[in-house]
Scaffold this active site. Structure first.
Site, short mmCIF file in Angstrom:
data_model
loop_
_atom_site.label_atom_id
_atom_site.label_comp_id
_atom_site.label_asym_id
_atom_site.label_seq_id
_atom_site.Cartn_x
_atom_site.Cartn_y
_atom_site.Cartn_z
N GLU A 260 -8.71 10.81 -49.11
CA GLU A 260 -8.75 9.35 -49.24
C GLU A 260 -8.46 8.61 -47.94
O GLU A 260 -7.61 7.72 -47.90
CB GLU A 260 -7.76 8.90 -50.33
CG GLU A 260 -8.03 9.53 -51.68
CD GLU A 260 -7.11 9.00 -52.79
OE1 GLU A 260 -6.22 8.18 -52.49
OE2 GLU A 260 -7.29 9.43 -53.93
N GLU A 365 -11.20 16.53 -59.56
CA GLU A 365 -10.44 15.49 -60.26
C GLU A 365 -11.26 14.79 -61.35
O GLU A 365 -11.25 13.58 -61.47
CB GLU A 365 -9.90 14.47 -59.25
CG GLU A 365 -9.14 15.14 -58.11
CD GLU A 365 -8.39 14.18 -57.21
OE1 GLU A 365 -8.10 13.06 -57.65
OE2 GLU A 365 -8.07 14.57 -56.08
#
Ligand code: XIL
Length: 452
Positions: A260, A365
């Site tokens: 991220e 995820e």
């Protein structure tokens, strides 16, 4: 240094002029040939699981010759036109080599083949499983099916560890392999929880995916408020990555090195994390280099969210990935999605962008919110059906990418009652494949249907 360069340049020019002579200097410019990069694709024959189909994908100008060594002790043989069909009857691990030679030299592409007749013959992706209809990890023969875990779950003998062993072929630590846990204070490491998870994977033949070395949300305070120079900061990060990756060398198959790093919103710039502030924009490249140096065999991924739903973020992600060149092996696309969003086409675009770059894809995820608008108090059968369909859609997209680009599809949690999304969004949801009582939901069957 500069002066030396200028001098050598002048020397070169002088040599070229004198070599060229005066009258004969208008001859054709000869461009030396470049090496041709050997490349091939291999698939298992759809009609015989002991036969490998080898497709020479080498492209290049000029003349070159291609030769195969099937790794069966017979040496090199000349490549024939079309696809080569090669039998592998004996159990074992074999290296198939394609050697391509042209005037400029030789290049090779080497790939590994695993044969286990108890698992039907040649094992897809090197993963050998005894087929067990209805069990995700067994039905998925070309990629790993992952889930997350915690030390407390793998440390105890019980249903949580049994569920992992039964249904999943890969595990990811939910939060104990992040920097705040593994490097809690300056000069100290704590690998107790990470060790438990990794050892559980290794002991049970389950692949371990490392997640995540650098993540702004799991950066310990002492790092955020680092007291020292920028150079000392960089040394500290290098030492942390080197220590961690070296510790799990040969046990952790892949790492999300940076997680991220991209900001949401206009222009999708690099997130202004402490790493960017202290080490500059190329902090990402440095981290991948240190990880690569520590374990050259480990697959290195860049992992981020909203890859499907935001074209801007997807483009920013691919820009980072492209800038990393050979330092990166794959893209981790977090799949925190809703039952009705993002569209199939946008999910497909993530796969296409990754495949076109020749990288591995990790659909990481995965959870599918059934209650994104918080207008439900329980999971209705209608929503459960729509959620199931979304699971199927995602798995189908993943399952359709070429074998060489496959790695794993990881679901972010086992039971609905344990999902991180409850805290994150502040309301109830049922985004996973198992109910609180460990029974399977329609979403599990949706995953299975995606594998058909
Ligand atoms: C989450 C975990 O599920 C939580 O338990 C933890 O408190 C915070 O992190 N993106 C990621 C994951 O890359 O590491 C996050 O996991 C979820 C969002």
């Amino acid at each position: 240094m500069k002066i030396t360069k200028i001098l050598s340049f002048l020397f070169l020019v002088t040599v070229l002029i004198s070599c060229g002579g005066s009258e004969e200097s208008d001859g054709p410019i000869i461009i030396p040939p470049a090496k041709v990069r050997a490349a091939f694709e291999m698939t298992i024959s759809p009609t015989d699981q002991n036969v490998l189909l080898l497709d020479n994908k080498t492209v290049g100008t000029g003349e070159f010759t291609s030769e195969w060594d099937y790794g069966q002790g017979n040496g090199f043989v000349l490549d024939q036109p079309g696809i080569e069909e090669v039998r592998f009857d004996v159990d074992g691990t074999f290296s198939v080599t394609l050697k391509v030679t042209n005037e400029a030299g030789v290049t090779q592409d080497v790939q590994t083949v695993v044969v286990a007749n108890s698992a039907g013959g040649i094992c897809p992706n090197g993963i050998c499983v005894t087929s067990n209809a209805g069990v995700l990890k067994d039905v998925s023969t070309t990629f790993l099916v992952g889930n997350i875990t915690r030390a407390s779950k793998v440390n105890s003998v019980g249903i949580d560890s049994e569920i992992l062993k039964t249904h999943f072929s890969s595990i990811t630590s939910e939060y104990e392999m992040k920097m705040d846990r593994m490097h809690p204070s300056q000069g100290t490491f704590d690998f107790a929880a990470a060790d438990a998870i990794v050892n559980f994977g290794v002991a049970n033949g389950i692949n371990v995916h490392g997640h995540a070395l650098i993540w702004h949300n799991a950066t310990p305070d002492w790092v955020k408020n680092f007291s020292g120079t920028d150079a000392e900061f960089e040394t500290m990060v290098k030492n942390y990555i080197t220590t961690t990756v070296t510790r799990y060398k040969g046990k952790v198959a892949s790492w999300d090195v940076v997680n991220e790093a991209i900001e949401d919103g206009s222009g999708n710039p690099l997130r202004n994390s402490v790493f960017k502030q202290k080490m500059g924009d190329d902090y990402i490249k440095k981290c991948y280099q240190w990880a690569r140096d520590a374990d050259p065999d480990c697959l290195l991924f860049y992992n981020d969210y909203n890859m499907a739903s935001s074209t801007g973020k997807r483009a920013a992600m691919f820009k980072i990935v492209d800038s990393l060149g050979d330092l990166i092996d794959g893209v981790g696309a977090q799949m925190h999605i809703n039952y009705n969003f993002p569209s199939k086409a946008n999910i497909q675009a993530v796969a296409d962008g990754t495949v076109s770059r020749g990288l591995k894809l990790h659909f990481a995820e995965l959870d599918v919110r059934a209650n994104p608008d918080n207008d439900q108090t329980s999971l209705t059968s209608e929503r459960a059906g729509l959620q199931k369909a979304k699971f199927t859609e995602v798995v189908k997209i993943y399952n359709s990418i070429p074998l060489a680009n496959k790695y794993a599809l990881t679901v972010w949690g086992v039971r609905d009652n344990e999902t991180w999304l409850t805290d994150f969004w502040g309301h109830i949801d049922w985004p996973l494949m198992f109910n609180e009582d460990y029974s399977k939901k329609p979403a599990y069957d949706g995953f299975l249907e995606g594998l058909q």
